[in-house]
Write a protein that holds these residues in place. Structure first.
Motif, PDB file in Angstrom:
ATOM      1  N   ASP A  25       0.845  -1.182   0.000  1.00 23.33           N
ATOM      2  CA  ASP A  25       0.000   0.000   0.000  1.00 23.33           C
ATOM      3  C   ASP A  25       0.887   1.241   0.000  1.00 23.33           C
ATOM      4  N   PRO A  26       0.906   1.987  -1.106  1.00 23.01           N
ATOM      5  CA  PRO A  26       1.786   3.151  -1.181  1.00 23.01           C
ATOM      6  C   PRO A  26       1.248   4.381  -0.450  1.00 23.01           C
ATOM      7  N   SER A  27       0.070   4.283   0.135  1.00 24.35           N
ATOM      8  CA  SER A  27      -0.509   5.429   0.833  1.00 24.35           C
ATOM      9  C   SER A  27       0.366   5.815   2.015  1.00 24.35           C
ATOM     10  N   GLY A  28       0.465   7.092   2.244  1.00 21.84           N
ATOM     11  CA  GLY A  28       1.268   7.581   3.347  1.00 21.84           C
ATOM     12  C   GLY A  28       0.525   7.513   4.665  1.00 21.84           C
ATOM     13  N   PHE A  29       1.207   7.957   5.692  1.00 21.66           N
ATOM     14  CA  PHE A  29       0.682   7.924   7.049  1.00 21.66           C
ATOM     15  C   PHE A  29      -0.575   8.772   7.181  1.00 21.66           C
ATOM     16  N   ILE A  30      -0.576   9.961   6.604  1.00 23.85           N
ATOM     17  CA  ILE A  30      -1.710  10.887   6.753  1.00 23.85           C
ATOM     18  C   ILE A  30      -2.938  10.351   6.049  1.00 23.85           C
ATOM     19  N   ILE A  31      -2.782   9.841   4.847  1.00 21.79           N
ATOM     20  CA  ILE A  31      -3.940   9.308   4.110  1.00 21.79           C
ATOM     21  C   ILE A  31      -4.509   8.095   4.829  1.00 21.79           C
ATOM     22  N   THR A  32      -3.635   7.227   5.324  1.00 18.99           N
ATOM     23  CA  THR A  32      -4.106   6.052   6.052  1.00 18.99           C
ATOM     24  C   THR A  32      -4.844   6.458   7.318  1.00 18.99           C
ATOM     25  N   THR A  33      -4.333   7.455   8.013  1.00 23.32           N
ATOM     26  CA  THR A  33      -4.990   7.941   9.217  1.00 23.32           C
ATOM     27  C   THR A  33      -6.356   8.529   8.892  1.00 23.32           C
ATOM     28  N   VAL A  38     -12.363   7.976   8.586  1.00 26.91           N
ATOM     29  CA  VAL A  38     -13.555   7.760   7.757  1.00 26.91           C
ATOM     30  C   VAL A  38     -14.158   6.388   8.055  1.00 26.91           C
ATOM     31  N   GLY A  39     -13.308   5.373   8.208  1.00 22.79           N
ATOM     32  CA  GLY A  39     -13.790   4.029   8.535  1.00 22.79           C
ATOM     33  C   GLY A  39     -14.509   3.985   9.872  1.00 22.79           C
ATOM     34  N   ALA A  40     -14.010   4.738  10.843  1.00 20.67           N
ATOM     35  CA  ALA A  40     -14.674   4.782  12.149  1.00 20.67           C
ATOM     36  C   ALA A  40     -16.046   5.431  12.038  1.00 20.67           C
ATOM     37  N   PHE A  41     -16.143   6.507  11.252  1.00 22.51           N
ATOM     38  CA  PHE A  41     -17.444   7.148  11.058  1.00 22.51           C
ATOM     39  C   PHE A  41     -18.398   6.235  10.297  1.00 22.51           C
ATOM     40  N   VAL A  42     -17.902   5.535   9.286  1.00 22.21           N
ATOM     41  CA  VAL A  42     -18.743   4.606   8.523  1.00 22.21           C
ATOM     42  C   VAL A  42     -19.231   3.474   9.423  1.00 22.21           C
ATOM     43  N   ALA A  64     -14.309   0.016  14.427  1.00 21.35           N
ATOM     44  CA  ALA A  64     -13.591   1.053  13.691  1.00 21.35           C
ATOM     45  C   ALA A  64     -12.447   0.458  12.876  1.00 21.35           C
ATOM     46  N   VAL A  65     -11.771  -0.550  13.428  1.00 21.31           N
ATOM     47  CA  VAL A  65     -10.698  -1.208  12.674  1.00 21.31           C
ATOM     48  C   VAL A  65     -11.268  -1.917  11.454  1.00 21.31           C
ATOM     49  N   VAL A  66     -12.382  -2.610  11.627  1.00 22.60           N
ATOM     50  CA  VAL A  66     -13.018  -3.289  10.492  1.00 22.60           C
ATOM     51  C   VAL A  66     -13.436  -2.257   9.440  1.00 22.60           C
ATOM     52  N   GLY A  67     -14.059  -1.161   9.877  1.00 21.85           N
ATOM     53  CA  GLY A  67     -14.439  -0.104   8.948  1.00 21.85           C
ATOM     54  C   GLY A  67     -13.242   0.502   8.252  1.00 21.85           C
ATOM     55  N   ALA A  68     -12.146   0.691   8.973  1.00 24.24           N
ATOM     56  CA  ALA A  68     -10.942   1.269   8.381  1.00 24.24           C
ATOM     57  C   ALA A  68     -10.311   0.329   7.360  1.00 24.24           C
ATOM     58  N   VAL A  69     -10.295  -0.975   7.654  1.00 23.35           N
ATOM     59  CA  VAL A  69      -9.744  -1.940   6.702  1.00 23.35           C
ATOM     60  C   VAL A  69     -10.585  -1.963   5.428  1.00 23.35           C
ATOM     61  N   VAL A  70     -11.903  -1.913   5.578  1.00 22.28           N
ATOM     62  CA  VAL A  70     -12.789  -1.906   4.406  1.00 22.28           C
ATOM     63  C   VAL A  70     -12.561  -0.644   3.572  1.00 22.28           C
ATOM     64  N   VAL A  71     -12.513   0.516   4.233  1.00 20.52           N
ATOM     65  CA  VAL A  71     -12.292   1.770   3.507  1.00 20.52           C
ATOM     66  C   VAL A  71     -10.909   1.780   2.854  1.00 20.52           C
ATOM     67  N   LEU A  72      -9.901   1.265   3.542  1.00 20.48           N
ATOM     68  CA  LEU A  72      -8.552   1.202   2.993  1.00 20.48           C
ATOM     69  C   LEU A  72      -8.485   0.272   1.789  1.00 20.48           C
ATOM     70  N   ALA A  73      -9.194  -0.851   1.843  1.00 16.17           N
ATOM     71  CA  ALA A  73      -9.229  -1.774   0.703  1.00 16.17           C
ATOM     72  C   ALA A  73      -9.915  -1.133  -0.496  1.00 16.17           C
ATOM     73  N   ILE A  74     -11.018  -0.433  -0.255  1.00 21.55           N
ATOM     74  CA  ILE A  74     -11.712   0.262  -1.345  1.00 21.55           C
ATOM     75  C   ILE A  74     -10.810   1.346  -1.927  1.00 21.55           C
ATOM     76  N   TRP A  75     -10.124   2.087  -1.059  1.00 14.76           N
ATOM     77  CA  TRP A  75      -9.212   3.140  -1.509  1.00 14.76           C
ATOM     78  C   TRP A  75      -8.094   2.554  -2.376  1.00 14.76           C
ATOM     79  N   SER A  76      -7.553   1.418  -1.970  1.00  9.82           N
ATOM     80  CA  SER A  76      -6.485   0.778  -2.742  1.00  9.82           C
ATOM     81  C   SER A  76      -6.977   0.333  -4.105  1.00  9.82           C
ATOM     82  N   MET A  77      -8.195  -0.216  -4.162  1.00  4.32           N
ATOM     83  CA  MET A  77      -8.756  -0.645  -5.446  1.00  4.32           C
ATOM     84  C   MET A  77      -9.001   0.547  -6.357  1.00  4.32           C
ATOM     85  N   VAL A  78      -9.510   1.636  -5.812  1.00  8.16           N
ATOM     86  CA  VAL A  78      -9.802   2.819  -6.629  1.00  8.16           C
ATOM     87  C   VAL A  78      -8.520   3.460  -7.135  1.00  8.16           C
ATOM     88  N   THR A  79      -7.534   3.607  -6.272  1.00  7.67           N
ATOM     89  CA  THR A  79      -6.291   4.242  -6.709  1.00  7.67           C
ATOM     90  C   THR A  79      -5.507   3.353  -7.660  1.00  7.67           C
TER      91      THR A  79
END
Length: 87
Positions: A25-33, A38-42, A64-79
């Motif tokens: 995952d090439p995303s940086g620390f800030i984007i992952t945070t 966003v995952g916690a809010f979702v 929140a961790v589950v939501g964050a992993v889902v959002v991160l996976a979607i973000w990785s697929m989109v990017t």
């Protein structure tokens, strides 16, 4: 818990999700945070919609961790799709 609590939990969930997310995952620390927040809010919104949490009650750390992993996976697929599709 409120918005500040959700942001703090989302921050921590984003850090954990960065380590749990498989693959490179090439995303940086800030984007992952931010994606963790966003995952916690979702997770909070979906949990309240389904009836797992009452109004004003947050998702908690595991949700929140589950939501964050889902959002991160979607973000990785989109990017990944946008970087290879524009050739």
């Amino acid at each position: 818990m409120g918005i500040i609590g959700t942001i703090v939990i989302g921050f921590l969930a984003g850090l954990v999700a960065k380590f749990l997310h498989p693959g490179r995952d090439p995303s940086g620390f800030i984007i992952t945070t931010l994606l963790g927040i966003v995952g916690a809010f979702v997770a909070t919104y979906l949990g309240q919609a389904v009836g797992w949490y009452r109004a004003g009650e947050g998702a908690g750390f595991i949700g929140a961790v589950v939501g964050a992993v889902v959002v991160l996976a979607i973000w990785s697929m989109v990017t990944r799709r946008s970087s290879t599709g524009n050739v």
